[in-house]
Scaffold this active site. Structure first.
Site, mmCIF file in Angstrom:
data_model
loop_
_atom_site.group_PDB
_atom_site.id
_atom_site.type_symbol
_atom_site.label_atom_id
_atom_site.label_comp_id
_atom_site.label_asym_id
_atom_site.label_seq_id
_atom_site.Cartn_x
_atom_site.Cartn_y
_atom_site.Cartn_z
ATOM 1 N N ALA B 33 -1.452 13.297 -41.342
ATOM 2 C CA ALA B 33 -2.467 13.909 -40.079
ATOM 3 C C ALA B 33 -3.259 13.000 -39.311
ATOM 4 O O ALA B 33 -3.593 13.374 -38.417
ATOM 5 C CB ALA B 33 -3.147 15.014 -41.150
ATOM 6 N N ALA B 43 -14.889 31.476 -48.962
ATOM 7 C CA ALA B 43 -15.406 32.969 -49.258
ATOM 8 C C ALA B 43 -14.314 33.841 -50.019
ATOM 9 O O ALA B 43 -13.535 33.987 -49.726
ATOM 10 C CB ALA B 43 -15.772 33.480 -47.840
ATOM 11 N N LYS B 105 1.264 38.531 -42.501
ATOM 12 C CA LYS B 105 2.504 39.114 -41.723
ATOM 13 C C LYS B 105 2.152 40.378 -40.986
ATOM 14 O O LYS B 105 2.480 40.945 -40.055
ATOM 15 C CB LYS B 105 3.814 39.068 -42.532
ATOM 16 C CG LYS B 105 3.694 39.818 -43.779
ATOM 17 C CD LYS B 105 4.409 39.189 -44.956
ATOM 18 C CE LYS B 105 3.400 37.940 -45.435
ATOM 19 N NZ LYS B 105 3.774 37.537 -46.674
ATOM 20 N N GLU B 129 2.943 29.890 -40.022
ATOM 21 C CA GLU B 129 3.975 29.771 -40.524
ATOM 22 C C GLU B 129 4.133 30.481 -41.900
ATOM 23 O O GLU B 129 5.212 30.744 -42.236
ATOM 24 C CB GLU B 129 3.932 28.310 -40.817
ATOM 25 C CG GLU B 129 5.485 27.448 -41.359
ATOM 26 C CD GLU B 129 6.538 27.703 -40.509
ATOM 27 O OE1 GLU B 129 7.398 28.983 -40.786
ATOM 28 O OE2 GLU B 129 6.841 26.983 -39.490
ATOM 29 N N ILE B 136 9.435 28.087 -45.930
ATOM 30 C CA ILE B 136 10.576 27.791 -45.183
ATOM 31 C C ILE B 136 10.101 27.598 -43.726
ATOM 32 O O ILE B 136 9.407 28.524 -43.258
ATOM 33 C CB ILE B 136 11.859 28.807 -45.057
ATOM 34 C CG1 ILE B 136 12.450 29.025 -46.318
ATOM 35 C CG2 ILE B 136 13.074 28.206 -44.201
ATOM 36 C CD1 ILE B 136 13.325 30.236 -46.447
ATOM 37 N N GLY B 187 7.332 39.962 -63.078
ATOM 38 C CA GLY B 187 6.245 39.463 -61.958
ATOM 39 C C GLY B 187 6.961 39.288 -60.574
ATOM 40 O O GLY B 187 6.371 38.733 -59.644
ATOM 41 N N ASP B 201 7.480 45.143 -45.539
ATOM 42 C CA ASP B 201 7.116 43.755 -45.586
ATOM 43 C C ASP B 201 8.402 42.910 -44.947
ATOM 44 O O ASP B 201 7.940 42.117 -44.038
ATOM 45 C CB ASP B 201 7.047 43.241 -47.136
ATOM 46 C CG ASP B 201 6.826 41.672 -47.146
ATOM 47 O OD1 ASP B 201 5.902 41.237 -46.780
ATOM 48 O OD2 ASP B 201 7.936 40.622 -47.380
ATOM 49 N N LYS B 205 8.127 40.842 -40.937
ATOM 50 C CA LYS B 205 8.299 39.346 -40.663
ATOM 51 C C LYS B 205 9.518 39.684 -39.692
ATOM 52 O O LYS B 205 9.369 38.601 -38.622
ATOM 53 C CB LYS B 205 9.045 38.712 -41.917
ATOM 54 C CG LYS B 205 8.012 38.714 -43.179
ATOM 55 C CD LYS B 205 8.520 38.489 -44.482
ATOM 56 C CE LYS B 205 7.666 38.350 -45.653
ATOM 57 N NZ LYS B 205 8.177 38.495 -47.097
#
Lengths: 436, 436
Positions: B33, B43, B105, B129, B136, B187, B201, B205
Site C-alpha cells: 500500500a 465500535a 450486499k 469487494e 474472490i 455451521g 442473498d 449479489k
C-alpha cells in the site's frame, strides 16, 4: 474532453484485435473510462497491412519512433514482441514521458527491473495485464485483489499450446509428436513451437507472477524451465489410473529459505478444477493465507482475448494517469523501495512429490530393493502401481508415487536406484503437486 | 507517513478476520500500500467482546457515531449488516467525508443508488469487494479487468450454503430437509437459513453484479428470486443421468430488449467447470464479447476470505484516495452520468431452456400428446428420458429437456399439458443453462 491519444506499435493479430474491439465497444468503454480512448497513430513495418486494418482515419507510419516523438500521444502500446527493438522502444517511450501498455512477457521477465525503474523515475505507468494469461485479469487479481494476503503459492496453466497438446494426448492416446503436428495444422502451435513446448513462454509468465506475488525482482534467469517434449503417452495413462492428470504448470512457491520458481510437467489430482482445464484454455490457482484457494480461468491467447487485457490497461491508465505517481498502484504490486531479497532457490532445494516409472526385471525382490532405497533416504511412498508382465515378457513397469521430498535427496536416491541391475531402462520421473 | 486511520463498525466474524489479517500481514500490506493501515477505533455494542479481539491498543466504543465523528478517521468499515442502522451510518460516514468499505450486499442491492450518489457528491469512495463472492476479487474483475468488453452474461454460484446443500444432496442422495439439518449442525447454514435457501442473498449479489456489468442502476426489487427448498432428490438424479448438475445460479444476461436478472436452481452441463464447484465454494462465470468465457473461483464466505476482500478495498482506498474524485474508478464501473436505462425484464420475457418432470399415466399416446403440445408452441425438444413403470405401477416419470423458449410461452403450454388427464401430478420444471 478530448479522447486520450494512443499510439500503437505493431498491428498484427493482437494489435488488430485492440483496434477492432476499441471501435466496436467505443461507447461502452467511454462510459466506463469517463473519456474516449482513440488510437491516433499506428506504426508497423507493413504499412499496407496496417492501413487495411485501421482504414483512412488513423495516421500510419513505418517508423515507431515517429509515434514516440509525437507530443499528442499519451499512451504507447507495444505489441512488437521480443527483447530487441521492443526494449529500446519501450525505454524511449518511457523517457519521452509516455505511459506504456505492453503484452511482451519475454521483455518484462528478462528486463523488467530496468523498465519499471525507468518508469518509476519518469513517473509513468507501464501496464502489462496482457503479458500473463491473455484475457484473464490475473495481474490485477494478484496486484490489487489479493493485497491482504501473504501469497503462499501460484500454480498456473499459462500456455495454451502445451495444454492443448496434453489434452489431445490424453483424449486420443497419441504421442507428443503426432499431436504437435495436429496442433500446428489447427493453428494452436506455431511453425517453430520451441518457446511454447519447451516451457519458455510459461516461464516468462511465471517469473512475472512470482515478482508480483512475493515482492521480489523479476529474474527469469533463475527459473527452472522444462517442457513437455519428453512426455510419453504411457505416463499420461498411468497417471490417469492413479487419479491424476498431467499438466504443464508454472509454479511460484514461497518457502522459508526462498522462492521456488519452476515450469515443468506435473501430476495434478484429477478432482481439482485446474486438472479439468482442457484445450487451449488457461487457469491460474493462487493460494493466499487469508483467502485460501482462488482460481482464475479463461482464454490465454488469441486476438480479442489478449486485446481485452490491453484495453483494460488503457482504461486503467486513462482513469489513473492524473493521480500523483506515488499513489498509483505499484507496477509489481509492492512499492519499488520495499522489494524483498528472498532468493530464488535452486532445483535441488525444491520440495515436491514425484511420479516415478521404472522399467524393471520381472523377478522377486525388485520392489523390496527399490522401496528399500527410497525408505533409506526418508522418502515415503503414497501409491504403487505394478503391471503384470505381459505373456512372454520378462520386464514390467513399476510406478511409484512419493510424498514430498527435497529434490536433491531424490536425485541422489534415483542415481542409486538406476544403478540396480534389475532396473533396465532410464527412470522416468515427473513431479507431482497436490495443490490442496 | 502516518498510517491511514480506519474505524471499524461491528467486530463479529468478519470484523475479527479483518483485524487479525491486518495485524498478521501488516508488513506485507504496508509494502504494497505504500503506507500503514491501522484500525484505530472499533465500535460494537458488545464492547467486551470487541476488547477481547483487539486488545488494549485500540479505542473501543459502543457508539458507532463516535467513530464517524472522529476527525482522525479516514476510512470507515461497515460490517453491521442489514438495511437499518447500517444504512444510516453509511450515509452519515459519507456526509462526514469518510471513505467507506462495506461487505453489506443487502444494503447496496436495495439502497445502492442513493448511497453511491451521496458518495459521488461528497467525493468519497464506497468500496464493496466483500459484498459479492467473499474473497474472490470479482467486483474488481468486472469493474476493471474486463472494461474492454460488452458483457453478455454473468452466471454465478454466489451462495455457499445452498451450494453445500446441493452438493450433499447429490453426493448422498438425501432430501433437502435432511441436508439442511446437517448443514446447520456443521455451521454451513444459519439457525434461520431463509435468506440463503430462498435465494435472497444470491439475488442481492446478482443485483450488484448486474449493475456493474451492464451499467444499469441496482434494482433488487426487479430481480426474480427463487430458492432451493422445493428441489427433490429425484430431479438431481435425473439431471445427472442426462449429463447435468443442478446449481443455484445468480444470472444477469443482456438481451436486446433489456436485462434478465434472476436467481433460481438451474441445470448446468456436468462438463462445465462451474458444475464441478462443490461444497461451500463460490464461482462466477463472465461472458464478454472480446475475452470470451472467464471464471473466478474461491471461498465466498468466512472470516478471513471475506476479510481478504475488505482489506483489498482498504489498500485500494489508501492507494487512490489522493487522486481527484473524477479520475477514480467509478463505483459501479460506469460513470454515474452515463448509466443505461435498459429495463430489467419480467420473467415471462426471459428466454431459457427447461427440464420438465411429468408424472404420467403409463399408457400409449401420452408422449405424443405432450410433445404435440410443445411442438405446437414451437418448443423443440433436446432430450427425453422415460422410465419404465415399476412392476405393479400404472404411472411413470417422463423427463423432457427443451431448447430455448420464452418463459411466457412455456407457462402457457405447461398449463395445457398440466390439464391433460394423463398428467397425474403437478409438473416440476427447472430452468437449464448451457453456459456455452
Amino acid at each position: 474532453m478530448k479522447p486520450i491519444q494512443v499510439g500503437l506499435l505493431g498491428i498484427g493479430t493482437v494489435g488488430s484485435g485492440v483496434f477492432n474491439v476499441l471501435q466496436r465497444n467505443q461507447t461502452e468503454i467511454t462510459r466506463r473510462a469517463g473519456r474516449g480512448i482513440e488510437i491516433a497513430m499506428v506504426a508497423d513495418l507493413d504499412t499496407e497491412r496496417a492501413r487495411t486494418v485501421v482504414g483512412e482515419g488513423v495516421r500510419v507510419v513505418a517508423d515507431a519512433r515517429a509515434v514516440i516523438a509525437n507530443p499528442d500521444i499519451d499512451i504507447v502500446i507495444e505489441l512488437i514482441g521480443g527483447y530487441g527493438i521492443a526494449r529500446q522502444l519501450v525505454m524511449e517511450a518511457i523517457e519521452a514521458g509516455k505511459h506504456v501498455v505492453t503484452a511482451n512477457k519475454a521483455l518484462l521477465a528478462v528486463h523488467g527491473t530496468e523498465i519499471f525503474a525507468a518508469a518509476h523515475r519518469r513517473g509513468v505507468m507501464v501496464a502489462f495485464e496482457a503479458a500473463v494469461a491473455g484475457g484473464i485479469p490475473i495481474i490485477k487479481a494478484l496486484r490489487e485483489g489479493l493485497t491482504a494476503n501473504r501469497i503462499e503459492w501460484i500454480a498456473g496453466i499459462i500456455n495454451g499450446t502445451t495444454n492443448f497438446i496434453l489434452s489431445e494426448m490424453r483424449d486420443k492416446g497419441l504421442d507428443f509428436e503426432a499431436v504437435l503436428k495436429e496442433a500446428q495444422r489447427l493453428g494452436y502451435a506455431e511453425a517453430d513451437p520451441t518457446f511454447d513446448i519447451e516451457g519458455v513462454d510459461a516461464a516468462h509468465k511465471a517469473t512475472i507472477m512470482s515478482a508480483i506475488a512475493f515482492g521480489i525482482p523479476v529474474q527469469f534467469d533463475k527459473a527452472h524451465v522444462e517442457g513437455i517434449t519428453k512426455l510419453g503417452a504411457q505416463d499420461i495413462r498411468y497417471a490417469e489410473q492413479l487419479g491424476y492428470r498431467i499438466k504443464l504448470l508454472g509454479i511460484a512457491k514461497r518457502r522459508d529459505s526462498g522462492v521456488e520458481l519452476r515450469v515443468h510437467p506435473c501430476l495434478v489430482p484429477a478432482r481439482r478444477l485446474i486438472a479439468n482445464v482442457e484445450g487451449a484454455m488457461n487457469a491460474v490457482m493462487v493460494q493466499g493465507d487469508a483467502v485460501g484457494t482462488t482460481l482464475y480461468y479463461g482464454k490465454g491467447a488469441g486476438s480479442e482475448p489478449t486485446a481485452s487485457a490491453v484495453i483494460a490497461d488503457l482504461v486503467d491508465v486513462t482513469r489513473l494517469h492524473t493521480a500523483d505517481a506515488a499513489h498509483r498502484v505499484p507496477h509489481l504490486a509492492f512499492q519499488p523501495d520495499s522489494l524483498s531479497d528472498q532468493p530464488v532457490l535452486s532445483m535441488s532445494e525444491v520440495v515436491t512429490s514425484y511420479y516415478l516409472r521404472l522399467r524393471v526385471a520381472d523377478q522377486a525382490g525388485v520392489l523390496a530393493q527399490v522401496t528399500g532405497l527410497l525408505a533409506g533416504a526418508g522418502i515415503s511412498i503414497d501409491a504403487i502401481l505394478q503391471r503384470e508382465a505381459g505373456e512372454g515378457e520378462n520386464q514390467t513397469d513399476l510406478i511409484i508415487l512419493t510424498h514430498d521430498v527435497r529434490e536433491g535427496t531424490m536425485d541422489e536416491v534415483l542415481a542409486q536406484v538406476q544403478a540396480l541391475p534389475t532396473v533396465v531402462a532410464p527412470i522416468v520421473r515427473i513431479r507431482k503437486e497436490e495443490l490442496a
